[in-house]
Design a protein around this motif. Sequence first.
Motif, short mmCIF file in Angstrom:
data_model
loop_
_atom_site.label_atom_id
_atom_site.label_comp_id
_atom_site.label_asym_id
_atom_site.label_seq_id
_atom_site.Cartn_x
_atom_site.Cartn_y
_atom_site.Cartn_z
N THR A 241 2.40 4.35 -1.34
CA THR A 241 2.04 5.09 -2.73
C THR A 241 3.16 5.52 -3.44
O THR A 241 4.19 5.72 -3.06
CB THR A 241 1.06 6.28 -2.26
OG1 THR A 241 1.77 7.09 -1.45
CG2 THR A 241 -0.15 5.86 -1.21
N SER B 55 0.94 -1.18 0.07
CA SER B 55 0.00 0.06 -0.03
C SER B 55 0.74 1.23 0.10
O SER B 55 0.23 2.13 0.25
CB SER B 55 -0.74 -0.04 1.30
OG SER B 55 -0.04 -0.16 2.47
N GLY C 266 1.36 -3.24 -6.90
CA GLY C 266 0.71 -2.75 -5.81
C GLY C 266 -0.11 -3.97 -5.07
O GLY C 266 0.32 -5.00 -5.02
N ASN D 68 -4.11 -0.18 -4.14
CA ASN D 68 -3.03 0.80 -4.64
C ASN D 68 -2.25 0.36 -5.59
O ASN D 68 -1.68 -0.76 -5.67
CB ASN D 68 -2.24 0.85 -3.30
CG ASN D 68 -0.91 1.92 -3.47
OD1 ASN D 68 -1.08 3.06 -3.89
ND2 ASN D 68 0.26 1.37 -3.21
N TRP D 69 -2.41 1.06 -6.72
CA TRP D 69 -1.80 0.49 -8.18
C TRP D 69 -0.46 1.50 -8.36
O TRP D 69 -0.32 2.41 -8.36
CB TRP D 69 -2.75 0.90 -9.30
CG TRP D 69 -2.45 0.37 -10.45
CD1 TRP D 69 -2.17 1.01 -11.47
CD2 TRP D 69 -2.37 -0.86 -11.00
NE1 TRP D 69 -2.02 0.23 -12.80
CE2 TRP D 69 -2.05 -1.13 -12.45
CE3 TRP D 69 -2.58 -2.28 -10.42
CZ2 TRP D 69 -1.94 -2.18 -13.01
CZ3 TRP D 69 -2.30 -3.33 -11.12
CH2 TRP D 69 -2.31 -3.39 -12.49
N LEU D 70 0.61 0.28 -8.71
CA LEU D 70 1.94 1.20 -8.84
C LEU D 70 2.50 0.87 -10.29
O LEU D 70 3.80 1.14 -10.38
CB LEU D 70 2.78 0.31 -7.71
CG LEU D 70 2.46 0.86 -6.18
CD1 LEU D 70 3.43 0.13 -5.35
CD2 LEU D 70 2.58 2.35 -6.08
#
Length: 381
Positions: free
Chosen positions: A176, A174, A373, A306-308
């Motif tokens: 960011t 998570s 993520g 949460n996209w990374l």
Amino acid sequence: MALDNTPPLNSLGFAKPPAETRVVVAMSGGVDSSVVAAMLADEGYDVVGVTLQLYDHGAALAKKGACCAGVDIHDARRVAEEMGFPHYVLDYENIFQDAVIDEFADSYLAGATPVPCIRCNERVKFKDLLETAKDLDADCMATGHYIQRKMGANGPELHSAADSNRDQSYFLFSTTEEQLEYLRFPLGHLPSKDETRKLASKYGLVVADKPDSQDICFVPNGNYASVIEKLRPEAADPGQIVDLEGNVLGEHKGVIHYTIGQRRGLGIGGLADPLYVVKLDADKKQVVVGPKTALATRTIPVREINWLHDAPMTSREEWHLSVRVRSTRPPREAILRPISETEATVELLSPEEGVSPGQACVFYDTESTRIFGGGWIWRGY
């Protein structure tokens, strides 16, 4: 030909000398964060050590060997004194209670299996402590986590640790993009924990031989039920143990004493085939049991993602990647199908047993060590 007078980057990625680079080190009192602080101080950085007191170390919730309490605060202070940098202890008890412990108890009561270490990183260490580091005019904040921050074409990326046995990516999904800009993980590239302990011995740290903390920091001896019962006395209400058809097989002493996939200690012997906990129905106060085959699932709903990845998650109808649904299990190949920017359905290519709401589902690139993520598993099976 013009000369490039730009100073070279230091080991933390800043174009200035270490002495002009302030770094706040989150010190738990353990060997990992102590080595990070000592190593950076030895390299000449302007180090400031910060330890969070997360709960009353004199209370019943505390336990010997846990981080962020009692002896660990003392150990962090001693390391700072030995290495000659300032050290501060911040009282985060109320924040930790509200953001981590209360949700942990409520999630268990709702039949989930929460992972409070993730929430602690997300809501306390990488949020409030990170803001404190900025208030101290630090250029960055460093931790002792085993994970890697690598620079990619579009900025910093999150990667698994070099030592797969120590990798903590499951607990840090998570993080960011904004936090990743500010964070540093100096131990992530080390091949083993032995190398960390060698560094601790090199710097003469008092914690060089200190054992690793086990379990959740505020849970004595891994006994979740006792902590939850103390926080939520109603959690020990008895109820029925039923099979998948609703037939009553026995009685239980509170759903908090059970987890998805549990086989032993059900108190319903005399049956021909072994039964496993396949669902916890907190509303009905029921523990639902069934054969091992009932634990297997291929479809996992995930939310609070949460996209990374460099491209938006919703830019494709599906993503082929690997996912980890428990910290102790290896990644499995899967297909992620976005529903919105923060929700998706994950389809495992092969069934996984014991997938539990409240656990995390972390996304990995299949061709590299990069982490894309993750999110939270949120519905029972």
